[in-house]
Design a protein around this motif. Structure first.
Motif, PDB file in Angstrom:
ATOM      1  N   TYR A 226       0.862  -1.176   0.000  1.00 31.10           N
ATOM      2  CA  TYR A 226       0.000   0.000   0.000  1.00 31.10           C
ATOM      3  C   TYR A 226       0.902   1.230   0.000  1.00 31.10           C
ATOM      4  O   TYR A 226       1.974   1.202   0.586  1.00 31.10           O
ATOM      5  CB  TYR A 226      -0.831  -0.045   1.288  1.00 31.10           C
ATOM      6  CG  TYR A 226      -1.910   0.982   1.439  1.00 31.10           C
ATOM      7  CD1 TYR A 226      -3.185   0.741   0.926  1.00 31.10           C
ATOM      8  CD2 TYR A 226      -1.680   2.177   2.121  1.00 31.10           C
ATOM      9  CE1 TYR A 226      -4.200   1.682   1.089  1.00 31.10           C
ATOM     10  CE2 TYR A 226      -2.696   3.114   2.284  1.00 31.10           C
ATOM     11  CZ  TYR A 226      -3.950   2.855   1.764  1.00 31.10           C
ATOM     12  OH  TYR A 226      -4.944   3.764   1.930  1.00 31.10           O
ATOM     13  N   ILE A 228       1.424   5.037   1.173  1.00 26.80           N
ATOM     14  CA  ILE A 228       0.899   6.048   2.097  1.00 26.80           C
ATOM     15  C   ILE A 228       1.274   7.434   1.575  1.00 26.80           C
ATOM     16  O   ILE A 228       2.449   7.780   1.472  1.00 26.80           O
ATOM     17  CB  ILE A 228       1.463   5.828   3.522  1.00 26.80           C
ATOM     18  CG1 ILE A 228       0.975   4.471   4.057  1.00 26.80           C
ATOM     19  CG2 ILE A 228       1.042   6.968   4.454  1.00 26.80           C
ATOM     20  CD1 ILE A 228       1.589   4.084   5.384  1.00 26.80           C
ATOM     21  N   TYR A 238       5.192  13.546   1.129  1.00 26.68           N
ATOM     22  CA  TYR A 238       5.436  12.243   1.752  1.00 26.68           C
ATOM     23  C   TYR A 238       4.883  11.130   0.879  1.00 26.68           C
ATOM     24  O   TYR A 238       3.730  11.150   0.453  1.00 26.68           O
ATOM     25  CB  TYR A 238       4.782  12.175   3.138  1.00 26.68           C
ATOM     26  CG  TYR A 238       5.146  10.927   3.923  1.00 26.68           C
ATOM     27  CD1 TYR A 238       6.151  10.950   4.883  1.00 26.68           C
ATOM     28  CD2 TYR A 238       4.478   9.725   3.686  1.00 26.68           C
ATOM     29  CE1 TYR A 238       6.483   9.809   5.596  1.00 26.68           C
ATOM     30  CE2 TYR A 238       4.819   8.580   4.393  1.00 26.68           C
ATOM     31  CZ  TYR A 238       5.819   8.626   5.343  1.00 26.68           C
ATOM     32  OH  TYR A 238       6.151   7.494   6.048  1.00 26.68           O
ATOM     33  N   ALA A 242       4.284   1.008   2.137  1.00 25.07           N
ATOM     34  CA  ALA A 242       3.951   0.216   3.319  1.00 25.07           C
ATOM     35  C   ALA A 242       4.012  -1.265   2.979  1.00 25.07           C
ATOM     36  O   ALA A 242       3.512  -1.693   1.943  1.00 25.07           O
ATOM     37  CB  ALA A 242       2.556   0.584   3.813  1.00 25.07           C
ATOM     38  N   GLY A 243       4.636  -2.035   3.869  1.00 26.45           N
ATOM     39  CA  GLY A 243       4.729  -3.478   3.649  1.00 26.45           C
ATOM     40  C   GLY A 243       5.365  -4.165   4.839  1.00 26.45           C
ATOM     41  O   GLY A 243       5.543  -3.554   5.898  1.00 26.45           O
ATOM     42  N   THR A 244       5.683  -5.440   4.674  1.00 29.47           N
ATOM     43  CA  THR A 244       6.328  -6.216   5.715  1.00 29.47           C
ATOM     44  C   THR A 244       7.652  -6.746   5.159  1.00 29.47           C
ATOM     45  O   THR A 244       7.679  -7.205   4.013  1.00 29.47           O
ATOM     46  CB  THR A 244       5.425  -7.396   6.142  1.00 29.47           C
ATOM     47  OG1 THR A 244       4.168  -6.881   6.564  1.00 29.47           O
ATOM     48  CG2 THR A 244       6.041  -8.172   7.303  1.00 29.47           C
ATOM     49  N   PHE A 272       8.458   3.328  11.031  1.00 30.32           N
ATOM     50  CA  PHE A 272       7.326   2.600  11.598  1.00 30.32           C
ATOM     51  C   PHE A 272       6.421   3.636  12.244  1.00 30.32           C
ATOM     52  O   PHE A 272       6.879   4.445  13.052  1.00 30.32           O
ATOM     53  CB  PHE A 272       7.779   1.561  12.629  1.00 30.32           C
ATOM     54  CG  PHE A 272       6.619   0.826  13.246  1.00 30.32           C
ATOM     55  CD1 PHE A 272       5.950  -0.148  12.517  1.00 30.32           C
ATOM     56  CD2 PHE A 272       6.177   1.137  14.521  1.00 30.32           C
ATOM     57  CE1 PHE A 272       4.861  -0.818  13.058  1.00 30.32           C
ATOM     58  CE2 PHE A 272       5.080   0.471  15.066  1.00 30.32           C
ATOM     59  CZ  PHE A 272       4.428  -0.512  14.337  1.00 30.32           C
ATOM     60  N   ALA A 273       5.151   3.616  11.851  1.00 26.79           N
ATOM     61  CA  ALA A 273       4.174   4.547  12.399  1.00 26.79           C
ATOM     62  C   ALA A 273       4.637   6.000  12.280  1.00 26.79           C
ATOM     63  O   ALA A 273       4.453   6.803  13.185  1.00 26.79           O
ATOM     64  CB  ALA A 273       3.868   4.197  13.851  1.00 26.79           C
ATOM     65  N   GLY A 274       5.305   6.312  11.175  1.00 27.73           N
ATOM     66  CA  GLY A 274       5.692   7.693  10.934  1.00 27.73           C
ATOM     67  C   GLY A 274       7.017   8.099  11.565  1.00 27.73           C
ATOM     68  O   GLY A 274       7.487   9.200  11.366  1.00 27.73           O
ATOM     69  N   PHE A 283      10.239  -9.769   9.178  1.00 26.10           N
ATOM     70  CA  PHE A 283       8.841  -9.830   9.666  1.00 26.10           C
ATOM     71  C   PHE A 283       8.333  -8.525  10.263  1.00 26.10           C
ATOM     72  O   PHE A 283       7.222  -8.450  10.770  1.00 26.10           O
ATOM     73  CB  PHE A 283       8.613 -10.979  10.670  1.00 26.10           C
ATOM     74  CG  PHE A 283       8.989 -12.322  10.126  1.00 26.10           C
ATOM     75  CD1 PHE A 283       8.621 -12.688   8.838  1.00 26.10           C
ATOM     76  CD2 PHE A 283       9.714 -13.230  10.881  1.00 26.10           C
ATOM     77  CE1 PHE A 283       8.979 -13.927   8.308  1.00 26.10           C
ATOM     78  CE2 PHE A 283      10.077 -14.464  10.368  1.00 26.10           C
ATOM     79  CZ  PHE A 283       9.696 -14.804   9.074  1.00 26.10           C
ATOM     80  N   GLN A 284       9.167  -7.464  10.229  1.00 26.90           N
ATOM     81  CA  GLN A 284       8.721  -6.178  10.752  1.00 26.90           C
ATOM     82  C   GLN A 284       7.819  -5.482   9.725  1.00 26.90           C
ATOM     83  O   GLN A 284       8.190  -5.365   8.552  1.00 26.90           O
ATOM     84  CB  GLN A 284       9.966  -5.322  11.032  1.00 26.90           C
ATOM     85  CG  GLN A 284       9.704  -3.850  11.226  1.00 26.90           C
ATOM     86  CD  GLN A 284       9.552  -3.470  12.685  1.00 26.90           C
ATOM     87  OE1 GLN A 284      10.394  -3.819  13.509  1.00 26.90           O
ATOM     88  NE2 GLN A 284       8.477  -2.785  13.000  1.00 26.90           N
ATOM     89  N   ALA A 285       6.674  -5.023  10.148  1.00 30.02           N
ATOM     90  CA  ALA A 285       5.851  -4.162   9.300  1.00 30.02           C
ATOM     91  C   ALA A 285       6.505  -2.792   9.302  1.00 30.02           C
ATOM     92  O   ALA A 285       6.883  -2.286  10.357  1.00 30.02           O
ATOM     93  CB  ALA A 285       4.435  -4.078   9.847  1.00 30.02           C
ATOM     94  N   ALA A 286       6.679  -2.199   8.140  1.00 29.28           N
ATOM     95  CA  ALA A 286       7.417  -0.941   8.053  1.00 29.28           C
ATOM     96  C   ALA A 286       6.886  -0.099   6.909  1.00 29.28           C
ATOM     97  O   ALA A 286       6.010  -0.536   6.146  1.00 29.28           O
ATOM     98  CB  ALA A 286       8.906  -1.225   7.854  1.00 29.28           C
ATOM     99  N   THR A 287       7.384   1.119   6.819  1.00 28.33           N
ATOM    100  CA  THR A 287       7.094   1.994   5.688  1.00 28.33           C
ATOM    101  C   THR A 287       8.431   2.514   5.177  1.00 28.33           C
ATOM    102  O   THR A 287       9.217   3.043   5.961  1.00 28.33           O
ATOM    103  CB  THR A 287       6.182   3.153   6.133  1.00 28.33           C
ATOM    104  OG1 THR A 287       4.998   2.597   6.711  1.00 28.33           O
ATOM    105  CG2 THR A 287       5.790   4.012   4.941  1.00 28.33           C
TER     106      THR A 287
END
Lengths: 432, 319
Positions: A226, A228, A238, A242-244, A272-274, A283-287
């Motif tokens: 996705y 952002i 910006y 977004a992904g893992t 992460f979270a901005g 395995f970390q969800a990140a941007t």
């Protein structure tokens, strides 16, 4: 505390659900109200306090009525050393696809055999599936030892039989443990009835076994889910992907390539979270923000520029057919989903089928029936970026979706990403 | 009113150390849930997040914030309101929505009753629990939602333990447990026909204890009724029910003031309190870690109807 995901497998009535019930019960994970409702349940007759432990996991009405497991039940327990997620899977051949569902995310599989029956067709099938799914470690639980007088020779003979299966299907490591789920021998507590067994009881083994992940040690992989783009005044420019992280690790400054397009860039920031992270781990969800404007979006993979996945329109794969409605025939069309990519695809060739009884490959089958396992060649309408499954199970796996019913009809694992390496496939391929 | 998380005692310090130990496990669960939330945002056109003000949906909403930051949550937010909710929870719900700058869609069971769409149960044991299903399905149809995100967990109940993360519902909103799609790796299949919808459960692999550890780690506010407080309660079927305008007393039921807290938050007619002196997150976690009764067993009368009460309601389209 780390997390071990394991699946159970074995034939009907080998006692899988009873074993899980025993693990939960003896490690004090069964709550009093659950126990009360089981005691009230009429089916419970063969256990301590008249409790049938299998009923702890058979959660559907039909399962309790028929006394079999139809679908995967997920169970959770923890010891001071580790958290566990158990996928308690069906043994009946008709529900093999549900067993595959349970095994696909597992780090380890328990294969149960009944000490009286030894290795049977389902044992071979489940061993073959575990090997195909890249599960590196199998625990062979030889169950119902109480019914064979805890006989060491019987255990040894089953272990020998399974060694042949292990070699044929290519399982990396097998740990045999003689147990009785019903009496609890070698499940949580060491068995006094089998002093000849020198290994650890099951729970102790599960607490200590290392969990290696080839994907963690491999090159960086980041399928974009996705984009952002807040488009607010403050964050006008910006653009975060977004992904893992599904392979390796990443930090700012890393050189990356965006596939399937092939544009190169540099990681500007891993967020992460901005908020920026020092580095992103497996395995970390990140941007991720890139230094350049590139054509990336859902379906792209951002990857290590030096070790990228293969971009291809043709792949050789191992496939498990899961449709109850019809058999797989060559030249059938599907939607293929791998990581976050979805493309039209055609199974051009059934190369060979794995016969579960003989564990031999049977050449050029005309079709593949429910629960059948085959090597296939797949052609996609657009290029996809993939890795061999043995290197990264997350970027090397795919599902096939029926374009009319939208049912998930097959699970696939990429074998080779360059079909020319596979002589048989190259010969067969109509697109060679 | 909410209770601040920041409790500066020695116990709290020890507790913070204990959440640190949980960290690697919680990080995996957090990433898995965020992955699922992002798949929903990408694969569906009109997704909705179901938010009740209960602890699981509080965590779910928090994860949605994290998943899309610094952007906004790309989901509508909806609450199916029985009209019999705890006032503390509704107050929390509205304040949390204001904080997010989000507008809340409320599916009202009271409206459905007034319109004659559903018929209210009668008698002292009447509950609006089952009526929620109709209102939920009506609201999904009315707003043309194609996916509904819920905070249900597999460790809650044995039918839930069987359910997929992406759980397909047919055009009647029904779940068919015998025909679930295989769900492999992290490859969720979000395709469906017009009129069908998907229920999605990002917290599937979380346990009750994981939720509490996460609330502590993130410093999330939760409604005050989760902590010990004095309340007028009476005993029914071995459970402590709160007195109030929505519940009629039977002749042999005698209310008394007790110190209790809630382990789950549903509506007042089907959620029971548990005796507890746990007034901080630390104490709540200690209590749960040593509890010998499951959260739904301790506090939900709606699951007690029969062995398959949850499965049957889920088949009809319940959460």
């Amino acid at each position: 505390m780390d997390l071990l995901r394991f699946a159970t497998a074995g034939s009907v009535d080998d006692g899988k659900s009873t074993l899980i019930g025993r693990l939960l019960y003896d490690s004090k994970q069964v709550f009093e109200d659950t126990l009360d409702s089981l005691k009230r349940s009429t089916a419970g007759t063969n256990f301590d306090d008249e409790v049938n432990l299998a009923l702890l996991t058979d959660g559907l009405r039909a399962e309790r009525e028929q006394g079999i497991t139809i679908d995967v039940a997920y169970r959770y327990f923890a010891t001071p050393k580790r958290k566990f997620i158990i996928a308690d899977s069906p043994g009946h051949v008709q529900y093999t696809r549900n067993m595959i569902t349970g095994a696909s995310t597992a780090d380890l599989t328990l294969i149960l055999v009944d000490a009286r029956n030894g290795v049977v067709e389902q044992t071979r099938r489940h061993a073959a599936i575990a090997a195909l799914l890249g599960i590196r470690h199998v625990v062979l639980c030889v169950n119902k030892m109480d019914l064979v007088d805890f006989d060491q020779a019987r255990f040894a003979s089953i272990v020998r039989d399974f060694e042949f299966v292990q070699e044929t299907v290519g399982l990396e490591r097998v740990t045999p443990i003689p147990i009785s789920a019903l009496t609890g021998d070698n499940v949580v507590e060491r068995s006094s009835a089998m002093p000849w067994f020198e290994g650890a009881p099951l729970l102790e083994f599960l607490e200590d076994v290392p969990i290696p992940s080839p994907a963690a040690a491999g090159p960086f992989r980041f399928p974009v889910q996705y984009v952002i783009r807040p488009q607010t005044k403050d964050l006008h420019d910006y653009r975060g992907y977004a992904g893992t992280i599904l392979g390796g690790r990443v930090k700012s400054g890393d050189a990356v390539v965006v596939l399937p397009g092939g544009q190169r860039s540099t990681v500007e920031s891993v967020d992460f979270a901005g908020e920026p992270l020092e580095a992103g781990e497996i395995f970390q969800a990140a941007t991720i923000r890139l230094a350049d404007d590139v054509d990336a979006g859902r379906g792209s993979i951002i990857a290590d520029a030096a070790h990228p996945p293969t971009v291809t329109r043709e792949l050789v794969a191992d496939l498990c057919w899961m449709s109850e409605a019809s058999a797989l025939k060559p030249r059938q069309q599907f939607l293929l989903k791998t990581s976050t990519q979805r493309v039209k695809a055609m199974v051009t060739t059934l190369v060979d089928r794995l016969d579960i009884e003989s564990l031999e490959r049977v050449g050029e089958p005309s079709e593949l029936a429910l629960n059948g396992l085959a090597r296939v060649v797949i052609r996609t309408a657009d290029p996809v970026a993939v890795d061999p499954y043995r290197k990264d199970r997350w970027t090397g796996s795919f599902i096939l979706i029926d374009p009319a019913t939208f049912a998930t009809v097959a699970a696939g694992m990429v074998r080779e990403t360059d079909t020319s390496k596979d002589a048989a496939a190259a010969e067969e391929s109509v697109y060679a | 009113m909410t209770v601040p998380v920041d409790d500066r005692s020695a116990e709290a310090a020890a507790f913070l150390a204990s959440t640190e130990r949980e960290a690697s496990h919680l990080r995996l669960l957090e990433s898995e849930a965020i992955h699922i939330l992002r798949e929903v945002a990408a694969e569906f056109e009109r997704p909705v997040l179901l938010f009740s003000g209960g602890k699981d949906s509080i965590v779910l909403l928090r994860l949605a914030e994290l998943a899309f930051a610094p952007g906004r949550i790309p989901f509508a937010v909806m609450h199916v309101d029985t009209g019999h909710n705890f006032p503390e929870v509704i107050e929390y719900r509205d304040r949390r929505m204001a904080e997010l700058g989000a507008s809340l869609i409320v599916g009202s069971v009271q409206d459905a009753i007034d319109r004659g769409r559903v018929v209210e149960e009668r008698g002292p044991r009447a509950s609006r629990n089952r009526l929620q299903t109709t209102v939920l399905l009506d609201s999904i149809a009315e707003h043309r939602f194609d996916a509904a995100l819920g905070g249900a967990r597999r460790d809650e109940e044995k039918a839930r333990a069987k359910e997929r993360v992406f759980s397909a519902r047919d055009e009647f909103g029904q779940w068919n447990p015998r025909a679930q799609r295989p769900e492999l790796w992290n490859l969720y299949n979000g395709l469906q026909h017009r009129g069908e919808h998907m229920r999605v459960f990002p917290l599937s692999n979380w346990t009750e204890l994981d939720i509490w550890h996460y609330i502590a780690r993130e410093g999330l506010e939760i409604p005050s009724i989760y902590f010990a407080h004095e309340r007028e309660v009476f005993e029914r079927d071995g459970m402590l029910m709160s007195t109030g305008q929505y519940i009629q007393l039977l002749p042999n039921e005698h209310p008394s003031k007790q110190v209790v807290r809630y382990r789950t938050v549903g509506d007042m007619t089907c959620t029971a309190a548990v005796p507890s002196s746990a007034s901080s997150l630390y104490e709540v976690i200690q209590e749960i870690a040593t509890a010998r009764i499951t959260e739904r067993g301790a506090s939900r009368t709606d699951d007690r109807t029969s062995e398959a009460a949850m499965e049957d309601r889920k088949r009809e389209g319940y959460f």
